[in-house]
Design a protein around this motif. Sequence first.
Motif, short mmCIF file in Angstrom:
data_model
loop_
_atom_site.label_atom_id
_atom_site.label_comp_id
_atom_site.label_asym_id
_atom_site.label_seq_id
_atom_site.Cartn_x
_atom_site.Cartn_y
_atom_site.Cartn_z
N GLN B 220 1.10 -1.58 0.40
CA GLN B 220 0.02 0.04 -0.27
C GLN B 220 1.05 1.30 -0.28
O GLN B 220 1.58 1.30 0.70
N THR B 221 0.64 2.63 -0.89
CA THR B 221 0.79 3.46 -0.90
C THR B 221 0.30 4.20 -0.48
O THR B 221 -1.04 4.12 -0.55
N GLY B 222 0.39 6.12 -1.03
CA GLY B 222 -0.85 6.80 -1.37
C GLY B 222 -1.18 7.49 -0.24
O GLY B 222 -0.25 6.84 0.86
N PRO B 223 -1.75 8.82 -0.15
CA PRO B 223 -2.26 9.77 1.13
C PRO B 223 -2.80 9.31 1.95
O PRO B 223 -2.56 9.34 3.03
N ALA B 224 -3.81 8.06 1.77
CA ALA B 224 -4.80 7.37 2.98
C ALA B 224 -2.84 6.51 3.89
O ALA B 224 -3.36 6.81 5.50
N ARG B 225 -2.58 5.63 3.50
CA ARG B 225 -1.37 5.04 4.04
C ARG B 225 -0.67 6.38 4.86
O ARG B 225 -0.07 5.76 6.02
N ARG B 226 -0.54 6.97 3.81
CA ARG B 226 0.80 8.33 4.24
C ARG B 226 -0.12 8.74 5.67
O ARG B 226 1.00 9.63 6.43
N ILE B 252 -13.44 4.44 1.95
CA ILE B 252 -12.50 3.60 1.74
C ILE B 252 -10.79 4.00 2.03
O ILE B 252 -10.35 3.69 2.99
N SER B 253 -10.86 5.61 2.01
CA SER B 253 -9.18 5.78 2.62
C SER B 253 -9.69 5.57 4.37
O SER B 253 -8.68 5.61 5.03
N GLN B 254 -10.58 6.31 5.44
CA GLN B 254 -10.95 5.92 6.53
C GLN B 254 -10.26 4.84 6.86
O GLN B 254 -9.78 4.53 8.00
N HIS B 255 -10.20 3.93 5.87
CA HIS B 255 -10.62 2.54 6.51
C HIS B 255 -9.30 2.01 6.37
O HIS B 255 -8.57 1.03 7.09
N ILE B 256 -8.92 2.53 5.14
CA ILE B 256 -6.80 2.25 5.05
C ILE B 256 -6.37 3.19 6.80
O ILE B 256 -5.71 2.32 7.17
N ILE B 257 -6.65 4.37 6.38
CA ILE B 257 -6.02 5.16 7.72
C ILE B 257 -6.04 4.22 9.04
O ILE B 257 -4.82 3.76 9.95
N ASP B 258 -7.72 3.77 8.93
CA ASP B 258 -7.47 2.86 10.18
C ASP B 258 -6.81 1.44 10.21
O ASP B 258 -6.35 1.18 11.28
N ARG B 259 -6.75 1.30 9.30
CA ARG B 259 -5.56 -0.44 9.13
C ARG B 259 -4.57 -0.14 9.46
O ARG B 259 -3.75 -1.38 10.21
N TYR B 260 -3.48 1.08 8.79
CA TYR B 260 -2.32 1.42 9.25
C TYR B 260 -2.35 1.24 10.51
O TYR B 260 -0.48 1.73 11.26
N GLN B 261 -3.34 2.23 10.79
CA GLN B 261 -2.88 3.14 12.62
C GLN B 261 -3.00 2.21 14.11
O GLN B 261 -2.56 1.90 14.84
N LYS B 262 -3.73 1.00 13.03
CA LYS B 262 -3.82 -0.21 14.45
C LYS B 262 -2.42 -0.80 14.72
O LYS B 262 -1.76 -1.18 14.10
#
Lengths: 262, 262
Positions: B220-226, B252-262
Amino acid sequence: MSKPASVSFIGAGNLAWHLAPALDNAGYAVKEVYSRNPVHAGEVVERLYDAEVKASLDFSTSPSRIFIMAISDDAIQDVSREIVLPEDAILVHTSGGQPLSLLEFAATKNVGVFYPLQTFSKNRKVDFNTIPLFVEAETSDTEKVLAAMGKSISKNVFKITSDERKALHVAAVFASNFSNHMLLLSQEIMKDNSLSFDWLKPLIQETITKSLTIGPENAQTGPARRGDFETLDRHMEFLSTDEEVAELYKVISQHIIDRYQK
Amino acid sequence: MSKPASVSFIGAGNLAWHLAPALDNAGYAVKEVYSRNPVHAGEVVERLYDAEVKASLDFSTSPSRIFIMAISDDAIQDVSREIVLPEDAILVHTSGGQPLSLLEFAATKNVGVFYPLQTFSKNRKVDFNTIPLFVEAETSDTEKVLAAMGKSISKNVFKITSDERKALHVAAVFASNFSNHMLLLSQEIMKDNSLSFDWLKPLIQETITKSLTIGPENAQTGPARRGDFETLDRHMEFLSTDEEVAELYKVISQHIIDRYQK
């Protein structure tokens, strides 16, 4: 066509890691690499013929003409204000999501954007020749220099505006980040049920190949496409232990239904 | 190992179009193809060595032993009640989303599931050899026959339960249907802005290849990941003319944010 200019990089992340050696090999000698973390700069320098680690943003005595900022979006404006450049220097950023106007406070008027549309990771080899490169510049002279530099590494160089690049960047998020996230969710479901993600790989590969060949609008299959509400309900029930994933399933399915009923 | 049995198909859609010739070539002679629309049945029959169009669901005098329902999910139960079979017949459905128990009212106890995990379109050639095939049966004798039939066309045959197949099917919807929908949305954004979808193709191909090689969690890359909220806000504003797409972007962006902050 003038002789390729020398280049300096500001930033030593995934993009610099791939782009600096590509330009170096194409005759755009990379002379300096700056990073807040000199270890990272050193790693990129090791991949180059004749470059050195730069410890500050004072490039006033630099031998380079083109200065490429390969840094995070939110650092671009600050660095463009802080950086000290030699006369006639060209300063570019490499962001899909940021306008050219972000460089309006730079010490040079020769500003531009040099945006390669690809997802870069250090451990993945990339072939720049097939990567689309998008250039934009304040002046037509600068634009010519950037276009020539682009053509030295890619056969797909295009001139687009900041507004067009913004649309392109949003589309790229859907095409790349969001489709990758769908694969992540499928992997999690498989793992949670002790099933092998490998089983899905031929399906994923064929889905994408088909979509790119006949177009995503013709490639769609599955319960939402068919309007198979019984299956959709069963899947929602299956996912009910994870509210957020169930919500995502619902929203995307509804979206597919709407698209194909229009 | 006994001699390959003869086979009849009920249904003449995309799956029958591909699966019937594959079995025919592997020695599982396909004798009959039934479809509500005899023209469709005729199209599949033309791809086979020695088959005929069947006009009714009365197979009491059929030479076949294995009867494969390649029909829509919501038709399976009705057809399984209506179909008349010869003695010792094996009746299977081919659905990822439906349990074996759906066949409990069939006139035979030799019921099973024969599920190939792939997206099928008539105009796309498929290589069954790499397609995972999932079998399930009420009795171990039937299961052996189905596994042998699977192995005749694929090197990836697995025994799984209806519950496992349901999880697999949900995961496949994310991996295939939903990722294809992300490509559709990216195509629409490009089109709306008079940009070429072709520009995104190298990015899409590399995204998927990378994801399948190093795993979607590492790709994963991109603004949500970062966690780049400024870019996310700009993208949301850009999408504000289409409320539904903006909503999808946000969820979907919120979902990516949540996944990588866990």
